[in-house]
Design a protein around this motif. Structure first.
Motif, PDB file in Angstrom:
ATOM      1  N   MET A  42       0.842  -1.196   0.000  1.00 12.18           N
ATOM      2  CA  MET A  42       0.000   0.000   0.000  1.00 12.18           C
ATOM      3  C   MET A  42       0.879   1.248   0.000  1.00 12.18           C
ATOM      4  O   MET A  42       0.606   2.213  -0.709  1.00 12.18           O
ATOM      5  CB  MET A  42      -0.917  -0.016   1.214  1.00 12.18           C
ATOM      6  CG  MET A  42      -2.002  -1.045   1.067  1.00 12.18           C
ATOM      7  SD  MET A  42      -3.262  -0.844   2.293  1.00 12.18           S
ATOM      8  CE  MET A  42      -2.678  -1.978   3.467  1.00 12.18           C
ATOM      9  N   ALA A  43       1.939   1.223   0.798  1.00 13.35           N
ATOM     10  CA  ALA A  43       2.839   2.378   0.863  1.00 13.35           C
ATOM     11  C   ALA A  43       3.493   2.596  -0.506  1.00 13.35           C
ATOM     12  O   ALA A  43       3.624   3.728  -0.978  1.00 13.35           O
ATOM     13  CB  ALA A  43       3.897   2.162   1.946  1.00 13.35           C
ATOM     14  N   LYS A 100       1.989   6.966  -6.753  1.00  9.38           N
ATOM     15  CA  LYS A 100       0.911   7.853  -7.220  1.00  9.38           C
ATOM     16  C   LYS A 100       1.218   9.320  -6.958  1.00  9.38           C
ATOM     17  O   LYS A 100       1.068  10.164  -7.830  1.00  9.38           O
ATOM     18  CB  LYS A 100      -0.408   7.500  -6.524  1.00  9.38           C
ATOM     19  CG  LYS A 100      -1.104   6.321  -7.153  1.00  9.38           C
ATOM     20  CD  LYS A 100      -2.522   6.241  -6.621  1.00  9.38           C
ATOM     21  CE  LYS A 100      -3.311   5.197  -7.365  1.00  9.38           C
ATOM     22  NZ  LYS A 100      -4.673   5.058  -6.858  1.00  9.38           N
ATOM     23  N   GLU A 101       1.616   9.599  -5.707  1.00 13.03           N
ATOM     24  CA  GLU A 101       1.834  10.996  -5.343  1.00 13.03           C
ATOM     25  C   GLU A 101       3.040  11.571  -6.083  1.00 13.03           C
ATOM     26  O   GLU A 101       3.021  12.717  -6.523  1.00 13.03           O
ATOM     27  CB  GLU A 101       1.998  11.131  -3.820  1.00 13.03           C
ATOM     28  CG  GLU A 101       2.122  12.554  -3.308  1.00 13.03           C
ATOM     29  CD  GLU A 101       0.868  13.413  -3.546  1.00 13.03           C
ATOM     30  OE1 GLU A 101      -0.219  12.837  -3.749  1.00 13.03           O
ATOM     31  OE2 GLU A 101       0.986  14.659  -3.539  1.00 13.03           O
ATOM     32  N   ALA A 102       4.094  10.774  -6.222  1.00 10.74           N
ATOM     33  CA  ALA A 102       5.289  11.256  -6.915  1.00 10.74           C
ATOM     34  C   ALA A 102       4.958  11.551  -8.379  1.00 10.74           C
ATOM     35  O   ALA A 102       5.360  12.589  -8.913  1.00 10.74           O
ATOM     36  CB  ALA A 102       6.422  10.232  -6.808  1.00 10.74           C
ATOM     37  N   SER A 103       4.209  10.669  -9.016  1.00  7.93           N
ATOM     38  CA  SER A 103       3.936  10.920 -10.426  1.00  7.93           C
ATOM     39  C   SER A 103       2.989  12.096 -10.591  1.00  7.93           C
ATOM     40  O   SER A 103       3.072  12.850 -11.545  1.00  7.93           O
ATOM     41  CB  SER A 103       3.449   9.654 -11.144  1.00  7.93           C
ATOM     42  OG  SER A 103       2.097   9.451 -10.900  1.00  7.93           O
ATOM     43  N   GLU A 110       0.815  13.172   1.137  1.00  8.80           N
ATOM     44  CA  GLU A 110       1.178  14.526   0.705  1.00  8.80           C
ATOM     45  C   GLU A 110       2.186  15.138   1.657  1.00  8.80           C
ATOM     46  O   GLU A 110       3.164  15.755   1.239  1.00  8.80           O
ATOM     47  CB  GLU A 110      -0.075  15.407   0.599  1.00  8.80           C
ATOM     48  CG  GLU A 110      -0.950  14.943  -0.556  1.00  8.80           C
ATOM     49  CD  GLU A 110      -2.218  15.756  -0.709  1.00  8.80           C
ATOM     50  OE1 GLU A 110      -2.388  16.756   0.023  1.00  8.80           O
ATOM     51  OE2 GLU A 110      -3.023  15.379  -1.576  1.00  8.80           O
ATOM     52  N   ASP A 111       1.943  14.944   2.919  1.00  7.95           N
ATOM     53  CA  ASP A 111       2.849  15.463   3.934  1.00  7.95           C
ATOM     54  C   ASP A 111       4.239  14.814   3.815  1.00  7.95           C
ATOM     55  O   ASP A 111       5.262  15.476   3.940  1.00  7.95           O
ATOM     56  CB  ASP A 111       2.238  15.194   5.319  1.00  7.95           C
ATOM     57  CG  ASP A 111       3.108  15.714   6.432  1.00  7.95           C
ATOM     58  OD1 ASP A 111       3.448  16.910   6.383  1.00  7.95           O
ATOM     59  OD2 ASP A 111       3.467  14.929   7.329  1.00  7.95           O
ATOM     60  N   LEU A 146      -6.393  -1.501  -2.839  1.00  8.00           N
ATOM     61  CA  LEU A 146      -7.130  -0.750  -1.818  1.00  8.00           C
ATOM     62  C   LEU A 146      -6.701   0.710  -1.792  1.00  8.00           C
ATOM     63  O   LEU A 146      -7.354   1.551  -1.189  1.00  8.00           O
ATOM     64  CB  LEU A 146      -6.943  -1.390  -0.438  1.00  8.00           C
ATOM     65  CG  LEU A 146      -7.616  -2.752  -0.274  1.00  8.00           C
ATOM     66  CD1 LEU A 146      -7.339  -3.314   1.100  1.00  8.00           C
ATOM     67  CD2 LEU A 146      -9.125  -2.643  -0.495  1.00  8.00           C
ATOM     68  N   MET A 147      -5.604   1.023  -2.447  1.00 12.63           N
ATOM     69  CA  MET A 147      -5.139   2.410  -2.546  1.00 12.63           C
ATOM     70  C   MET A 147      -5.713   3.095  -3.779  1.00 12.63           C
ATOM     71  O   MET A 147      -5.443   4.251  -4.044  1.00 12.63           O
ATOM     72  CB  MET A 147      -3.605   2.446  -2.631  1.00 12.63           C
ATOM     73  CG  MET A 147      -2.897   1.872  -1.431  1.00 12.63           C
ATOM     74  SD  MET A 147      -3.151   2.867   0.058  1.00 12.63           S
ATOM     75  CE  MET A 147      -4.398   1.936   0.903  1.00 12.63           C
ATOM     76  N   ASP A 148      -6.483   2.341  -4.544  1.00 10.18           N
ATOM     77  CA  ASP A 148      -7.058   2.880  -5.775  1.00 10.18           C
ATOM     78  C   ASP A 148      -8.482   3.356  -5.487  1.00 10.18           C
ATOM     79  O   ASP A 148      -9.380   2.563  -5.214  1.00 10.18           O
ATOM     80  CB  ASP A 148      -7.042   1.751  -6.830  1.00 10.18           C
ATOM     81  CG  ASP A 148      -7.695   2.177  -8.129  1.00 10.18           C
ATOM     82  OD1 ASP A 148      -8.324   3.265  -8.156  1.00 10.18           O
ATOM     83  OD2 ASP A 148      -7.594   1.427  -9.105  1.00 10.18           O
ATOM     84  N   ASP A 149      -8.666   4.656  -5.531  1.00  5.53           N
ATOM     85  CA  ASP A 149      -9.963   5.230  -5.147  1.00  5.53           C
ATOM     86  C   ASP A 149     -11.123   4.696  -5.990  1.00  5.53           C
ATOM     87  O   ASP A 149     -12.226   4.534  -5.493  1.00  5.53           O
ATOM     88  CB  ASP A 149      -9.915   6.758  -5.246  1.00  5.53           C
ATOM     89  CG  ASP A 149      -9.016   7.347  -4.175  1.00  5.53           C
ATOM     90  OD1 ASP A 149      -8.775   6.655  -3.167  1.00  5.53           O
ATOM     91  OD2 ASP A 149      -8.548   8.487  -4.345  1.00  5.53           O
TER      92      ASP A 149
END
Lengths: 101, 152
Positions: free
Chosen positions: A18-19, A25-28, A91-92, B126-129
């Motif tokens: 999950m991490a 996702k956030e980096a891209s 984000e943090d 589960l991280m996929d909204d």
């Protein structure tokens, strides 16, 4: 910006992946290059080479346990957080990583 | 029958589960896994999950929690899913409210087999909204089964 990251949790299954997904996702979203290595129940996957570690601007460890082969990252600015921080407050985490450069 | 393509067996899904706290969810799901021959000791597995939960709560936001235990009592790595009738507060994690519980049972000696990969894939999903949004819409066990097994 180039980021290398390692994720690892105790059972090595759920939080680790999950991490990883959250970091990618956030980096891209921010237009950064990222490579996330997982150190989990299936061993080390998507391994970061010495070369890749050397070329990165910053390393992020999203871990609840020790990082294997940590030497690769020596001399790099490192942000170390728990996997849950990466999952819940990604984000943090990226904001803090940006500040290390 | 164990199907490698299926991440969650239909028998391991509970819909509209009425419970008062996270311990009750974990023990109900442990009972279910025992009945379905996934684990051979309710007590040992239940304790492993609670111990893990006491370590760091497995609530991950978005009304989701993923309690898990790695134990010798697990016969084959599997996932059980409970959709709760009402949201409950999850463990010691602030005021997180949880309605969807994915409980992972992980074989102690399980290393790198295909089934583990399926569990890891589910964790990523589960991280996929969009995925989460879709299964939150499910109104029955059958619908849930279809949605959660579409991901492989």
């Amino acid at each position: 910006m180039k980021i290398v990251a390692v994720s690892a949790c105790i059972a090595g299954l759920a939080h680790t992946y999950m991490a990883k997904t959250k970091l990618e996702k956030e980096a891209s979203k921010r237009g950064y290059d990222i490579k996330v290595e997982t150190q989990g129940a299936m061993g080390i996957e998507n391994k970061i080479s010495e070369e890749e570690a050397k070329n990165a601007d910053v390393a992020i460890f999203a871990v609840d346990t020790n990082v294997s082969e940590r030497d690769r990252f020596s001399g790099k600015p490192v942000l170390e957080v728990g996997t849950k921080e990466a999952i819940k407050n990604i984000e943090d985490v990226l904001n803090r990583a940006e500040k290390l450069i | 029958m164990q199907n490698e393509k299926v991440s969650i067996e239909k028998d391991n899904i509970l819909f509209d589960l009425d419970v008062k706290d996270y311990r009750e969810v974990i023990s109900t799901l442990s009972d279910l896994l025992y009945e379905n021959h996934v684990i051979n000791s309710k007590e040992e597995f239940n304790n492993a999950v609670i111990e893990r939960e006491n370590d760091i709560s497995t609530s991950i936001g978005n009304e989701l929690a993923i309690p898990h235990g790695k134990s010798e009592s697990v016969l084959h790595s599997s996932i059980a899913l409970a959709v709760l009738k009402n949201k409950i507060k999850w463990g010691g994690e602030g005021n997180d409210e949880v309605k969807y519980v994915f409980m992972l049972a992980i074989e102690d000696r399980d290393k790198g087999n295909k089934h583990l990969q399926v569990l890891a894939n589910l964790s990523s999903h589960l991280m996929d909204d969009d995925f989460v949004k879709e299964f939150k819409k499910a109104e029955s066990k059958d619908q849930l089964f279809k949605i959660v097994n579409k991901i492989n």
